[in-house]
Design a protein around this motif. Structure first.
Motif, PDB file in Angstrom:
ATOM      1  N   GLY A 205      26.377 -24.833 -26.887  1.00  0.00           N
ATOM      2  CA  GLY A 205      25.444 -23.735 -26.627  1.00  0.00           C
ATOM      3  C   GLY A 205      24.678 -23.758 -25.335  1.00  0.00           C
ATOM      4  N   VAL A 206      25.086 -24.567 -24.321  1.00  0.00           N
ATOM      5  CA  VAL A 206      24.365 -24.513 -23.046  1.00  0.00           C
ATOM      6  C   VAL A 206      24.589 -23.163 -22.374  1.00  0.00           C
ATOM      7  CG1 VAL A 206      24.430 -27.000 -22.668  1.00  0.00           C
ATOM      8  CG2 VAL A 206      26.259 -25.562 -21.737  1.00  0.00           C
ATOM      9  N   VAL A 207      23.603 -22.745 -21.587  1.00  0.00           N
ATOM     10  CA  VAL A 207      23.696 -21.454 -20.896  1.00  0.00           C
ATOM     11  C   VAL A 207      24.038 -21.623 -19.420  1.00  0.00           C
ATOM     12  CG1 VAL A 207      22.106 -20.340 -22.493  1.00  0.00           C
ATOM     13  CG2 VAL A 207      21.215 -21.377 -20.380  1.00  0.00           C
ATOM     14  N   GLY A 208      24.101 -22.877 -18.957  1.00  0.00           N
ATOM     15  CA  GLY A 208      24.401 -23.087 -17.550  1.00  0.00           C
ATOM     16  C   GLY A 208      24.603 -24.559 -17.248  1.00  0.00           C
ATOM     17  N   SER A 209      25.116 -24.822 -16.046  1.00  0.00           N
ATOM     18  CA  SER A 209      25.368 -26.184 -15.595  1.00  0.00           C
ATOM     19  C   SER A 209      24.732 -26.385 -14.230  1.00  0.00           C
ATOM     20  CB  SER A 209      26.872 -26.445 -15.506  1.00  0.00           C
ATOM     21  OG  SER A 209      27.148 -27.746 -15.035  1.00  0.00           O
ATOM     22  N   MET A 210      24.194 -27.589 -13.997  1.00  0.00           N
ATOM     23  CA  MET A 210      23.571 -27.926 -12.721  1.00  0.00           C
ATOM     24  C   MET A 210      24.261 -29.143 -12.117  1.00  0.00           C
ATOM     25  SD  MET A 210      19.539 -27.411 -13.617  1.00  0.00           S
ATOM     26  CE  MET A 210      18.894 -25.827 -14.187  1.00  0.00           C
ATOM     27  N   PRO A 211      25.476 -28.962 -11.579  1.00  0.00           N
ATOM     28  CA  PRO A 211      26.180 -30.076 -10.944  1.00  0.00           C
ATOM     29  C   PRO A 211      25.672 -30.296  -9.526  1.00  0.00           C
ATOM     30  CG  PRO A 211      27.474 -28.100 -10.716  1.00  0.00           C
ATOM     31  CD  PRO A 211      26.225 -27.705 -11.483  1.00  0.00           C
ATOM     32  N   ALA A 212      26.280 -31.237  -8.807  1.00  0.00           N
ATOM     33  CA  ALA A 212      26.033 -31.344  -7.374  1.00  0.00           C
ATOM     34  C   ALA A 212      26.830 -30.252  -6.661  1.00  0.00           C
ATOM     35  CB  ALA A 212      26.436 -32.731  -6.867  1.00  0.00           C
ATOM     36  N   THR A 213      26.630 -30.117  -5.369  1.00  0.00           N
ATOM     37  CA  THR A 213      27.291 -29.026  -4.624  1.00  0.00           C
ATOM     38  C   THR A 213      28.694 -29.391  -4.164  1.00  0.00           C
ATOM     39  OG1 THR A 213      26.273 -29.774  -2.551  1.00  0.00           O
ATOM     40  CG2 THR A 213      25.120 -28.057  -3.794  1.00  0.00           C
ATOM     41  N   ASP A 214      29.008 -30.680  -4.070  1.00  0.00           N
ATOM     42  CA  ASP A 214      30.248 -31.102  -3.415  1.00  0.00           C
ATOM     43  C   ASP A 214      31.516 -30.634  -4.107  1.00  0.00           C
ATOM     44  OD1 ASP A 214      29.494 -32.764  -5.504  1.00  0.00           O
ATOM     45  OD2 ASP A 214      30.504 -34.523  -4.677  1.00  0.00           O
ATOM     46  N   LEU A 215      31.485 -30.517  -5.434  1.00  0.00           N
ATOM     47  CA  LEU A 215      32.670 -30.134  -6.208  1.00  0.00           C
ATOM     48  C   LEU A 215      32.508 -28.755  -6.828  1.00  0.00           C
ATOM     49  CD1 LEU A 215      33.321 -33.580  -7.946  1.00  0.00           C
ATOM     50  CD2 LEU A 215      34.344 -32.703  -5.826  1.00  0.00           C
ATOM     51  N   ILE A 216      31.726 -27.905  -6.184  1.00  0.00           N
ATOM     52  CA  ILE A 216      31.468 -26.567  -6.701  1.00  0.00           C
ATOM     53  C   ILE A 216      32.754 -25.787  -6.930  1.00  0.00           C
ATOM     54  CG2 ILE A 216      31.125 -25.630  -4.360  1.00  0.00           C
ATOM     55  CD1 ILE A 216      29.275 -24.539  -7.571  1.00  0.00           C
ATOM     56  N   TRP A 217      33.756 -26.015  -6.092  1.00  0.00           N
ATOM     57  CA  TRP A 217      35.044 -25.325  -6.208  1.00  0.00           C
ATOM     58  C   TRP A 217      35.812 -25.732  -7.469  1.00  0.00           C
ATOM     59  CZ3 TRP A 217      38.222 -29.458  -6.183  1.00  0.00           C
ATOM     60  CH2 TRP A 217      37.835 -30.580  -5.432  1.00  0.00           C
ATOM     61  N   ALA A 218      35.391 -26.797  -8.143  1.00  0.00           N
ATOM     62  CA  ALA A 218      35.988 -27.190  -9.413  1.00  0.00           C
ATOM     63  C   ALA A 218      35.121 -26.775 -10.603  1.00  0.00           C
ATOM     64  CB  ALA A 218      36.227 -28.697  -9.458  1.00  0.00           C
ATOM     65  N   VAL A 219      33.799 -26.887 -10.458  1.00  0.00           N
ATOM     66  CA  VAL A 219      32.911 -26.598 -11.583  1.00  0.00           C
ATOM     67  C   VAL A 219      32.868 -25.095 -11.875  1.00  0.00           C
ATOM     68  CG1 VAL A 219      30.587 -26.854 -12.522  1.00  0.00           C
ATOM     69  CG2 VAL A 219      31.547 -28.655 -11.085  1.00  0.00           C
ATOM     70  N   VAL A 220      32.918 -24.259 -10.840  1.00  0.00           N
ATOM     71  CA  VAL A 220      32.914 -22.806 -11.089  1.00  0.00           C
ATOM     72  C   VAL A 220      34.142 -22.376 -11.886  1.00  0.00           C
ATOM     73  CG1 VAL A 220      33.120 -20.541  -9.979  1.00  0.00           C
ATOM     74  CG2 VAL A 220      31.360 -22.137  -9.215  1.00  0.00           C
ATOM     75  N   PRO A 221      35.364 -22.750 -11.491  1.00  0.00           N
ATOM     76  CA  PRO A 221      36.505 -22.371 -12.327  1.00  0.00           C
ATOM     77  C   PRO A 221      36.488 -23.021 -13.708  1.00  0.00           C
ATOM     78  CG  PRO A 221      37.235 -23.700 -10.468  1.00  0.00           C
ATOM     79  CD  PRO A 221      35.811 -23.325 -10.204  1.00  0.00           C
ATOM     80  N   LEU A 222      35.911 -24.219 -13.831  1.00  0.00           N
ATOM     81  CA  LEU A 222      35.760 -24.825 -15.152  1.00  0.00           C
ATOM     82  C   LEU A 222      34.853 -23.969 -16.024  1.00  0.00           C
ATOM     83  CD1 LEU A 222      35.888 -27.030 -17.290  1.00  0.00           C
ATOM     84  CD2 LEU A 222      34.209 -28.357 -15.955  1.00  0.00           C
ATOM     85  N   TRP A 223      33.709 -23.573 -15.477  1.00  0.00           N
ATOM     86  CA  TRP A 223      32.768 -22.719 -16.227  1.00  0.00           C
ATOM     87  C   TRP A 223      33.419 -21.390 -16.596  1.00  0.00           C
ATOM     88  CZ3 TRP A 223      28.212 -23.152 -18.642  1.00  0.00           C
ATOM     89  CH2 TRP A 223      27.538 -21.970 -18.987  1.00  0.00           C
ATOM     90  N   ARG A 224      34.105 -20.784 -15.657  1.00  0.00           N
ATOM     91  CA  ARG A 224      34.723 -19.485 -15.916  1.00  0.00           C
ATOM     92  C   ARG A 224      35.827 -19.590 -16.962  1.00  0.00           C
ATOM     93  NH1 ARG A 224      34.879 -17.117  -9.658  1.00  0.00           N
ATOM     94  NH2 ARG A 224      32.624 -16.693  -9.530  1.00  0.00           N
ATOM     95  N   SER A 225      36.548 -20.697 -16.966  1.00  0.00           N
ATOM     96  CA  SER A 225      37.571 -20.911 -17.989  1.00  0.00           C
ATOM     97  C   SER A 225      36.933 -21.007 -19.369  1.00  0.00           C
ATOM     98  CB  SER A 225      38.373 -22.179 -17.686  1.00  0.00           C
ATOM     99  OG  SER A 225      39.084 -22.065 -16.478  1.00  0.00           O
ATOM    100  N   LEU A 226      35.813 -21.698 -19.452  1.00  0.00           N
ATOM    101  CA  LEU A 226      35.112 -21.818 -20.729  1.00  0.00           C
ATOM    102  C   LEU A 226      34.617 -20.459 -21.216  1.00  0.00           C
ATOM    103  CD1 LEU A 226      33.101 -25.077 -20.005  1.00  0.00           C
ATOM    104  CD2 LEU A 226      34.990 -24.834 -21.623  1.00  0.00           C
ATOM    105  N   VAL A 227      34.024 -19.693 -20.313  1.00  0.00           N
ATOM    106  CA  VAL A 227      33.520 -18.363 -20.683  1.00  0.00           C
ATOM    107  C   VAL A 227      34.658 -17.473 -21.173  1.00  0.00           C
ATOM    108  CG1 VAL A 227      32.448 -16.260 -19.781  1.00  0.00           C
ATOM    109  CG2 VAL A 227      31.532 -18.500 -19.139  1.00  0.00           C
ATOM    110  N   ALA A 228      35.837 -17.610 -20.547  1.00  0.00           N
ATOM    111  CA  ALA A 228      37.000 -16.790 -20.912  1.00  0.00           C
ATOM    112  C   ALA A 228      37.720 -17.308 -22.149  1.00  0.00           C
ATOM    113  CB  ALA A 228      37.978 -16.727 -19.739  1.00  0.00           C
ATOM    114  N   GLY A 229      37.302 -18.482 -22.647  1.00  0.00           N
ATOM    115  CA  GLY A 229      37.969 -19.065 -23.804  1.00  0.00           C
ATOM    116  C   GLY A 229      39.279 -19.747 -23.480  1.00  0.00           C
ATOM    117  N   ASP A 230      39.519 -20.015 -22.201  1.00  0.00           N
ATOM    118  CA  ASP A 230      40.750 -20.677 -21.760  1.00  0.00           C
ATOM    119  C   ASP A 230      40.508 -22.182 -21.737  1.00  0.00           C
ATOM    120  OD1 ASP A 230      43.056 -21.574 -20.580  1.00  0.00           O
ATOM    121  OD2 ASP A 230      42.808 -20.455 -18.706  1.00  0.00           O
ATOM    122  N   PHE A 231      40.592 -22.794 -22.909  1.00  0.00           N
ATOM    123  CA  PHE A 231      40.247 -24.207 -23.002  1.00  0.00           C
ATOM    124  C   PHE A 231      41.348 -25.117 -22.467  1.00  0.00           C
ATOM    125  CE2 PHE A 231      36.943 -22.451 -25.576  1.00  0.00           C
ATOM    126  CZ  PHE A 231      35.887 -23.336 -25.413  1.00  0.00           C
TER     127      PHE A 231
END
Length: 308
Positions: A205-231
């Motif tokens: 049930g988290v509403v967001g993630s606060m990673p570091a900036t260096d791997l943003i290109w990986a965390v954004v698609p990870l988050w979007r996959s979760l939102v889309a239900g693409d586990f």
């Protein structure tokens, strides 16, 4: 009030050769992060706030407000070693127009009682007015967790929009679930630790993630996959991300690795960290970090500059 949710990476603070804030590098970092689809920016522990003066922290906040220029939400750190110091940061943050504030407990006073923490955080929340306050557990740095009952009491006093949470104590998943139970599902909770537990925490049930900036290109698609239900995709990305994050041992190592990768990607000109630090990248660790980051980039389909 903007929606505070999604991927909200914690800014890496770039330093010039005289150890002042490198404003040009900071602007490039902001543009780079937002260009990769972040929903906003956060100032937190990884920003080296504990090694900045109050004046420098205010300057960093002001520069981020100007650099972000409304492209996403901005959360600034107001955690400090005394309530008076924290209130100075709160008042400045309110005046600068940030969207939310985040505060860790004082780190140098040992285990505060629940009543002391309620008094401290209550003072910050009251001074913040309508601006939300995110309570960061930060137990990895202070050695003891803020009790879930204390967090739940803050929720009861101020409501789920005014006071939000970034719990970090172990067992993280079980505590996150329990916090939501104590607040009848109303607490707004953010995930930290670089995205290491994001797949599990998203399902809790988290509403967001606060990673570091260096791997943003990986965390954004990870988050979007979760939102889309693409586990399937989410687990693939998470496996590569977890391998990189397995090298993190403490806060200084996290900052050192982040800054190395930001320099490699042309975002920062130099990996300077405010001294003294407890960790330095040795050649083998640096090589392994680059190798694991290359593997993560291949999973995501992201092009990285070659190592030198």
């Amino acid at each position: 009030m903007p929606d505070i949710a999604g991927v909200l990476p914690v800014v890496s603070t770039p330093f010039d050769s005289d150890w002042s804030l490198d404003r040009g590098a900071l602007r490039r970092e902001v543009d780079w992060v937002m260009g990769h689809g972040a929903d906003g920016l956060t100032v937190g522990m990884v920003s080296e706030v504990l090694r900045l003066t109050l004046t420098e922290r205010m300057e960093l906040c002001d520069e981020l407000v100007a650099s972000l220029d409304g492209r996403g939400v901005l959360i600034t750190s107001v955690g400090a070693e005394s309530t008076d110091q924290a209130l100075r940061l709160v008042r400045h943050a309110v005046g600068s127009g940030v969207d939310a504030m985040m505060a860790n407990p004082p780190l140098t006073v040992g285990s505060l009682s629940s009543e002391q923490l309620l008094t401290h955080y209550g003072a910050l929340a009251d001074a913040a007015g309508d601006t939300p306050l995110i309570v960061q557990d930060a137990s990895g740095y202070i050695g003891s967790a803020v009790s879930l009952e204390t967090l739940a009491e803050l929720y009861r006093r101020y409501g789920g929009t005014k006071v939000q949470f970034k719990p970090e104590a172990q067992p993280l998943g079980a505590r996150l679930t329990r916090l939501l139970e104590l607040t009848d599902g109303g607490a707004r909770v953010f995930e930290g630790i670089g995205g290491l537990a994001l797949v599990d925490n998203y399902q809790r049930g988290v509403v967001g993630s606060m990673p570091a900036t260096d791997l943003i290109w990986a965390v954004v698609p990870l988050w979007r996959s979760l939102v889309a239900g693409d586990f399937d995709t989410a687990y693939d990305i998470h496996a590569g991300l977890a391998a990189v994050l397995s090298l993190v041992g403490n806060l200084d190592s996290y900052v050192a690795m982040e800054k190395h990768l930001l320099v490699r990607q042309g975002v920062l000109p130099h990996p300077r960290q405010r001294q003294p630090v407890s960790f330095s990248l040795d050649p083998q660790t640096r090589t392994e970090l680059d190798r694991l980051t290359d593997r993560l980039a291949a999973i995501v389909g992201h092009a990285l500059p070659p190592t030198h």
